[in-house]
Design a protein around this motif. Sequence first.
Motif, short mmCIF file in Angstrom:
data_model
loop_
_atom_site.label_atom_id
_atom_site.label_comp_id
_atom_site.label_asym_id
_atom_site.label_seq_id
_atom_site.Cartn_x
_atom_site.Cartn_y
_atom_site.Cartn_z
N HIS A 107 0.81 -1.22 0.00
CA HIS A 107 0.00 0.00 0.00
C HIS A 107 0.84 1.27 0.00
CE1 HIS A 107 -3.16 2.78 1.57
NE2 HIS A 107 -3.90 2.05 0.78
N GLU A 108 1.99 1.23 0.67
CA GLU A 108 2.87 2.40 0.72
C GLU A 108 4.00 2.29 -0.31
OE1 GLU A 108 1.32 1.39 3.54
OE2 GLU A 108 0.23 3.28 3.63
N GLY A 109 3.94 1.25 -1.14
CA GLY A 109 4.89 1.15 -2.25
C GLY A 109 6.29 0.77 -1.84
N LEU A 110 6.45 -0.03 -0.80
CA LEU A 110 7.79 -0.45 -0.41
C LEU A 110 8.33 -1.47 -1.41
CD1 LEU A 110 9.92 -0.12 1.88
CD2 LEU A 110 9.03 -2.27 2.81
N PRO A 111 9.46 -1.16 -2.05
CA PRO A 111 10.02 -2.12 -3.02
C PRO A 111 10.34 -3.45 -2.35
CG PRO A 111 11.08 0.02 -3.24
CD PRO A 111 10.26 0.08 -1.98
N GLY A 112 10.05 -4.53 -3.03
CA GLY A 112 10.33 -5.86 -2.51
C GLY A 112 9.10 -6.57 -1.97
N VAL A 113 8.05 -5.81 -1.68
CA VAL A 113 6.83 -6.41 -1.15
C VAL A 113 5.79 -6.49 -2.27
CG1 VAL A 113 5.01 -6.24 0.59
CG2 VAL A 113 7.32 -5.47 1.13
N ARG A 114 5.23 -7.69 -2.47
CA ARG A 114 4.27 -7.88 -3.57
C ARG A 114 2.85 -8.16 -3.10
NH1 ARG A 114 9.07 -9.78 -6.13
NH2 ARG A 114 9.36 -8.60 -8.05
N ILE A 115 2.68 -8.36 -1.80
CA ILE A 115 1.33 -8.61 -1.27
C ILE A 115 1.32 -8.17 0.19
CG2 ILE A 115 1.70 -10.96 -0.36
CD1 ILE A 115 -1.33 -10.08 -2.53
N ALA A 116 0.17 -7.72 0.65
CA ALA A 116 0.02 -7.46 2.08
C ALA A 116 -0.15 -8.80 2.80
CB ALA A 116 -1.18 -6.57 2.34
N SER A 117 0.44 -8.91 3.97
CA SER A 117 0.23 -10.11 4.77
C SER A 117 0.24 -9.73 6.24
CB SER A 117 1.30 -11.17 4.48
OG SER A 117 2.60 -10.70 4.77
N GLY A 118 -0.32 -10.58 7.05
CA GLY A 118 -0.45 -10.25 8.47
C GLY A 118 -1.62 -11.05 9.01
N SER A 119 -2.76 -10.90 8.35
CA SER A 119 -3.86 -11.83 8.60
C SER A 119 -3.41 -13.15 8.00
CB SER A 119 -5.12 -11.30 7.92
OG SER A 119 -6.17 -12.23 8.08
#
Lengths: 281, 317
Positions: A107-119
């Motif tokens: 969501h904040e466009g951090l390079p290297g992250v392709r999906i939100a996770s946590g749940s």
Amino acid sequence: MPDIQHLNNLVIQVRRDILRQVHKVNSGHPGGSLGCTEFFVALFQVLMERNDGFDMNGKNEDIFFLSNGHISPVFYSVLARSGYFPVEELNTFRLLNSRLQGHPTTHEGLPGVRIASGSLGQGISVAIGAALAKKLNHDSHLVYTLCGDGELQEGQNWEAIMYASANKVDNLIVTVDYNGQQIDGSTNNVLPMGNLKAKFEAFGWEVLEIEEGNNLEAILSGMKMAKSKTGNGKPICVLLHTVMGNGVDFMMHTHDWHGKAPNDAQLEVALSQNPVTLGDY
Amino acid sequence: MKKYTDSGKKDTRSGFGAGLTELGKTHPNVVALCADLTGSLKMDAFKANHPERFFQVGIAEANMMGIAAGLTIGGKIPFTGTFANFSTGRVYDQIRQSIAYSHKNVKICASHAGLTLGEDGATHQILEDIGLMKMLPGMTVINTCDYNQTKAATIAIADHHGPVYLRFGRPSVPNFTPENQTFEIGKALQLQEGNDVTIIATGHLVWEALQAAETLHEQGISAEVINIHTIKPLDTEAILNSVRKTGCVVTAEEHNYLGGLGESVSRVLTENLPSPQEFVATQDTFGESGTPAQLMDKYRLNAAAIIRAAVKVIARK
């Protein structure tokens, strides 16, 4: 491949990054992060074929999804130290307006992250989708994902595990952080999962075990074996036996540090056990 | 008054199937996923034409949403197909985290929405899905009214980058909007011009609104009929322009009055132009078994209900 001494130095530096990130904001998840430090270093520094820069679609490169998003401190540290963003940005972990959210996100466009996770429980499904896209794109690179062992209590995983073998998603390596701990205690006390190897095998997966999941050389050799087994009609599962809190003596072999930050005195002890190697951020 | 003709009853889900078949030919990156309801969703033709781009995931909707999110990474445009109930409430967290928050280009296509699913009863008749989906940041929410509009919407959403919830239904209903129309996301359609009351309708209630307007006309009441097919983003300008003229509004939808189109319209009016409003919608209740027509009558989701609401709201001006 970087030499093993350099990689071991990087492991120690990443541990310092993890501890300093969570200490600064007095929150976050050091236990699982420390337990997977060697795995992340091996994956990003040696095992994955990565392109320069960051492209969301990840075409013609190996890609990785973190399913157990709470171990973001190790993910962020290794991403930064692999060149995805400046290491100084680790200073912003969990702060307002940061790209380094408590749990990883696109969501904040951090390079290297392709999906939100946590749940929990969603990463294997996403990795399967990305692996199917690679097949459609005639891209022979691999998709990696890491999930927690306790996370496998979420039912969606088993939908995904059933799907992947039935559809021969054989460009996928799922690693399970097999530390036997979760928030409320040991997995055996909270909800025993029985024989995970037998369960994955019963679902039609190729299963490998890495007994020394905090030993870089053991990880490299085990994961290279896993890579060699891709493309044979079966998805690959690696059961990575790790020690939660590895590298900090008072955090090891307990779930107590799953989601708790060290205080000032504890940080000092923890850092003294992991002296500076490559330089703090 | 404009005259609308039913060119032959057709189900909206077949419009989805026809649109998807078209996309198969024109959009090589469109892929489709289904959770064991290929026939019900009318996805057979796409599956037959492009077996390599069709993914049967079995009765595992959570996994389907995750796989769809993953397929976007690599440039695919996934269309998921299952009933509205299993497209939303059952998989809300998967949609929230892996699709909406991650801003993945997934098209969640949901059939059998609302009471008109009929005899299967309340377990399958979701009346809360518009509310669930419109609350997700970045989610586009569309509810189509007939075969032609559903086909056009299906084609249009492929070229819109971002997550979309496309809601349609099971039964055959009048097909009255133009064939081969261009569907503009977020653009309301004025179907009748009028001065006394604005009727804002979505989905299966649009045809009922047109029937209501004809009857009201015979009674000397001039009703403006607006079709809102895109509940989010909402065409606030079209709503305000009409209500400025008529001074009151009836909203009509096959959905709970909590969380639906009506509440979205209320918010727009409260902020800009406080006006009397009546809600033709279910009243915070589950459905039940019955034929679609029986259910729409019992739960007051038809032309007769719209007429009563119009008369009532005009009296409140």
